[in-house]
Design a protein around this motif. Structure first.
Motif, mmCIF file in Angstrom:
data_model
loop_
_atom_site.group_PDB
_atom_site.id
_atom_site.type_symbol
_atom_site.label_atom_id
_atom_site.label_comp_id
_atom_site.label_asym_id
_atom_site.label_seq_id
_atom_site.Cartn_x
_atom_site.Cartn_y
_atom_site.Cartn_z
ATOM 1 N N UNK A 245 -59.883 15.647 18.991
ATOM 2 C CA UNK A 245 -59.973 15.383 20.431
ATOM 3 C C UNK A 245 -58.655 15.627 21.179
ATOM 4 N N UNK A 246 -57.504 15.156 20.656
ATOM 5 C CA UNK A 246 -56.258 15.360 21.413
ATOM 6 C C UNK A 246 -55.963 16.833 21.696
ATOM 7 N N UNK A 247 -56.315 17.721 20.758
ATOM 8 C CA UNK A 247 -56.010 19.135 20.964
ATOM 9 C C UNK A 247 -56.749 19.677 22.173
ATOM 10 N N UNK A 248 -58.014 19.272 22.318
ATOM 11 C CA UNK A 248 -58.771 19.723 23.473
ATOM 12 C C UNK A 248 -58.232 19.094 24.756
ATOM 13 N N UNK A 249 -57.970 17.799 24.702
ATOM 14 C CA UNK A 249 -57.538 17.102 25.921
ATOM 15 C C UNK A 249 -56.201 17.642 26.414
ATOM 16 N N UNK A 250 -55.252 17.805 25.486
ATOM 17 C CA UNK A 250 -53.930 18.278 25.897
ATOM 18 C C UNK A 250 -54.026 19.681 26.497
ATOM 19 N N UNK B 231 -54.014 22.770 31.660
ATOM 20 C CA UNK B 231 -54.580 23.781 32.548
ATOM 21 C C UNK B 231 -54.951 23.168 33.899
ATOM 22 N N UNK B 232 -55.487 21.957 33.873
ATOM 23 C CA UNK B 232 -55.893 21.311 35.132
ATOM 24 C C UNK B 232 -54.676 20.999 35.998
ATOM 25 N N UNK B 233 -53.595 20.548 35.342
ATOM 26 C CA UNK B 233 -52.402 20.203 36.111
ATOM 27 C C UNK B 233 -51.838 21.437 36.811
ATOM 28 N N UNK B 234 -51.887 22.579 36.101
ATOM 29 C CA UNK B 234 -51.305 23.765 36.732
ATOM 30 C C UNK B 234 -52.307 24.512 37.611
ATOM 31 N N UNK B 235 -53.577 24.121 37.589
ATOM 32 C CA UNK B 235 -54.556 24.771 38.470
ATOM 33 C C UNK B 235 -54.270 24.376 39.927
ATOM 34 N N UNK B 236 -54.644 25.259 40.849
ATOM 35 C CA UNK B 236 -54.345 25.028 42.262
ATOM 36 C C UNK B 236 -55.325 24.017 42.859
ATOM 37 N N UNK C 215 -60.631 27.254 34.945
ATOM 38 C CA UNK C 215 -59.824 27.053 33.750
ATOM 39 C C UNK C 215 -60.572 27.513 32.498
ATOM 40 N N UNK C 216 -61.514 28.451 32.675
ATOM 41 C CA UNK C 216 -62.316 28.951 31.572
ATOM 42 C C UNK C 216 -61.530 29.299 30.310
ATOM 43 N N UNK C 217 -60.473 30.108 30.415
ATOM 44 C CA UNK C 217 -59.716 30.478 29.209
ATOM 45 C C UNK C 217 -59.142 29.266 28.482
ATOM 46 N N UNK C 218 -58.681 28.265 29.237
ATOM 47 C CA UNK C 218 -58.115 27.083 28.582
ATOM 48 C C UNK C 218 -59.206 26.229 27.942
ATOM 49 N N UNK C 219 -60.380 26.195 28.561
ATOM 50 C CA UNK C 219 -61.498 25.480 27.947
ATOM 51 C C UNK C 219 -61.826 26.101 26.601
ATOM 52 N N UNK C 220 -61.845 27.435 26.566
ATOM 53 C CA UNK C 220 -62.145 28.149 25.341
ATOM 54 C C UNK C 220 -61.061 27.869 24.301
#
Lengths: 353, 264
Positions: B146-151, B156-161, B187-192
């Motif tokens: 879980x931490x790997x996905x969350x981090x 990605x969310x923090x740097x998204x506009x 944030x598709x690429x980061x979700x993947x």
């Protein structure tokens, strides 16, 4: 419809905003001020990105924010069409779907929303761009899409937050023309946020000047131009504003050892002096004839300003004179050069302060 | 006097760097050389291999999907909503990344075991016992992955506009609509990447699984556990299972990086 009535109070640890904003339906108020004056904070409060600490926002018959009464309407229910400094189009949606986003969010079916979007796209002459992605648009095109998108969401009020400041000069004219047209047609209240006097003086019915979190002057563009209350407004309106003490048309300036004579002798006591930069003449020697105002000073800076060159002088500090590029050459003006200044007394406006 | 050809990396850097690279490559080369390639098809069909592979794929993929479903909302909260104790929550969330997996497994046992704080009432009420079941494998996998996905997703969310989201809200989109139509697609690429990282971590999980779920062939014995067991009994099977894991990991890396050659 009673337009927008608001008192916006936001307190931050290093800054606080306290402004009254009243905008009648069908009229455009410009919020004009330097960067950091609190304009963006005001937009955030109006659009529901932050809540008020005190005050109240009412739009038409609805209260949008009233901390004392425990009322806060979230962004998506405010029906404020916002055009931001950057277009903020949704990057993965094509132009048509960006414009259709508002109608779809309002519950229209995809097909109906797209049809509504196409109407606006057509009206803004964007039809050729409808299938492009935001990354394939120029800055001006993207901003025009953003304007169409805001209008397609059927807003009750328009907020234009520095809509042209991120654009290059060439695309500015097109966007400004579009804005002038839509502002003219839009029946609700319109708020234009800007630090660019050209946009404000062209597009706004009334101007509220915000400096350091407070409104320092409100009025029509003409009123501000004629009688700027702060040096910021004076500089924006393209006029020199000086303070001093006046007796029978002779004004001793506060900041410098310069006395200026005005043809207007009706003011006495504390006074504001307004001098248009184009009324200031520069000479290499003591001017002939009998200008009532003539003194010697130095050039502090030279900067081209469209067709003219704006020369900043040392005394009074920051006095600005607009001269032709030819005059710069003939007088061989360079920063630090000695120069004679003359101003006709009839060009010097005096207002009681 | 030697002629300079161009800027050169200093030997004091190059030598340790070469050692570092060899340290990673040498064991893999040793593995590849030891694999009985001729018997490979037979060994791949052995029950211990087939059952472990099937179990590993089912549990690690389930865990990765569960991480996605519950991890993205937590990442969103951490990135978008300032709440008291957010820093603490963020630290706790990353704890399984640094915690020894055996300790994680023990913790799971104390919490969800038959006599566990939550496990006992659960067993009393429903008769359902988690440990030593496939569900325990999945839970252990989720815990470590879980931490790997969350981090990844939170970054990605923090740097998204966020301003694009504000614009969407001003157009009338509800917060949920903004998330599904604007935020997540952007944030598709980061979700993947987060999903693949979580999957990779779940696939390789050993300590928490063996502690919490046990090592029952066909029920809780995943590929890493099978390697460990086979090393004692059937070294060729251990080699083949290791090879399978290396291949899967390589495929995952390719999916994550996409691009291989070139200076960068």
């Amino acid at each position: 419809m009673s337009g927008l009535r608001g008192r916006l109070v936001i307190r931050r640890h290093d800054f606080d905003l306290d402004v009254d904003l009243d905008v009648e339906p069908g009229s455009t108020l410009a919020l004009l001020g330097p960067n950091g004056a609190g304009k963006s904070t005001a937009v955030d409060a109006l659009t529901g990105i932050v809540g008020l600490d005190d005050g109240r926002i009412r739009l038409g018959g609805r209260v949008l924010d009233d901390p004392a009464a425990g009322v806060f309407v979230p962004s998506h229910q405010r029906r404020m069409g916002v055009v931001f400094q950057r277009h903020h189009l949704i990057p993965h949606l094509r132009v048509r779907d960006n414009v259709a986003f508002g109608p779809q969010a309002a519950g229209r079916r995809r097909r109906a929303a797209r049809a509504a979007a196409d109407d606006w796209i057509h009206r803004f002459e964007l039809s050729e761009l409808a299938d492009r992605r935001p990354s394939e648009l120029s800055g001006g095109q993207a901003q025009r899409v953003a304007i169409a998108r805001a209008l397609a969401s059927d807003p009750e009020m328009l907020v234009l937050d520095e809509p042209m400041s991120a654009l290059d000069v060439a695309s500015r004219a097109g966007v400004r023309r579009d804005l002038a047209a839509i502002l003219g047609d839009f029946p609700g209240p319109r708020l234009l946020i800007s630090h660019d006097p050209t946009d404000v003086f062209l597009l706004a019915d009334r101007i509220a000047v915000v400096e350091d979190g407070r409104i320092t002057q409100t009025g029509t563009p003409a009123e501000l131009r004629r009688r700027p209350a702060t040096s910021y407004v004076a500089a924006l309106a393209g006029r020199n504003l000086l303070r001093g003490s006046c007796v029978a048309g002779r004004i001793d300036l506060d900041d410098d050892d310069v006395t200026i004579t005005s043809a207007n002798t009706s003011v006495s006591g504390r006074a504001l002096v307004v001098i248009p930069p184009q009324a200031i003449a520069l000479h290499s020697d003591r001017p002939h004839g009998s200008p009532r105002n003539a003194w010697r000073t130095r050039v502090a800076g030279i900067e081209p300003l469209g067709d003219v060159v704006r020369v900043t002088l040392q005394a009074p500090d920051g006095l600005q004179a607009d001269v032709t590029p030819g005059a710069i050459a003939t007088l061989s003006l360079t920063p630090g050069a000695d120069v004679w200044v003359s101003i006709k007394a009839t060009e010097v406006e005096v207002w009681p302060a | 006097m030697s002629r300079r050809i161009g800027p050169r990396a200093p030997a004091l850097v190059v030598v340790p760097a070469a050692i570092a690279f060899s340290l990673i490559v040498a064991p893999l080369a040793g593995l590849a050389l030891a694999v009985p390639w001729r018997r490979l098809p037979d060994l791949l069909g052995a029950p211990i291999v087939v059952e472990a592979l099937r179990l590993s794929l089912v549990t690690s993929l389930s865990a990765a999907l569960i991480c996605l479903v519950i991890g993205v909302p937590l990442a969103w909260l951490l990135a978008r909503v300032p709440f008291p104790g957010r820093t603490l929550v963020r630290a706790v969330v990353t704890l399984p990344m640094v915690l020894p997996p055996v300790v994680g497994g023990a913790a799971l046992l104390f919490a969800f075991g038959r006599r566990g704080v939550f496990g006992e009432p659960l067993a009393d009420a429903t008769g359902f016992v988690l440990p030593f079941s496939i569900w325990a494998v999945i839970l252990a996998n989720v815990f470590v992955a879980l931490p790997f996905l969350i981090v990844t997703v939170e970054g990605a969310l923090v740097s998204a506009d966020e301003r694009v989201e504000h614009a969407a809200a001003s157009l009338g989109a509800t917060p949920m609509r903004v998330i599904t139509r604007v935020t997540l697609p952007s944030i598709g690429p980061s979700l993947r990447a987060g999903l693949l990282l979580a999957w990779a971590r779940a696939l390789g999980e050993f300590g928490a699984t063996v502690t919490f779920a046990g090592n029952l062939q066909g029920r809780t014995q995943t590929l890493p556990l099978a390697v460990f067991v086979a090393l004692e009994s059937d070294r060729d099977a251990a080699l083949v299972i290791s090879l399978v894991l290396v291949v899967i990991s390589l495929v995952l890396l390719v999916a994550l990086r996409g691009r291989w050659w070139g200076a960068r």
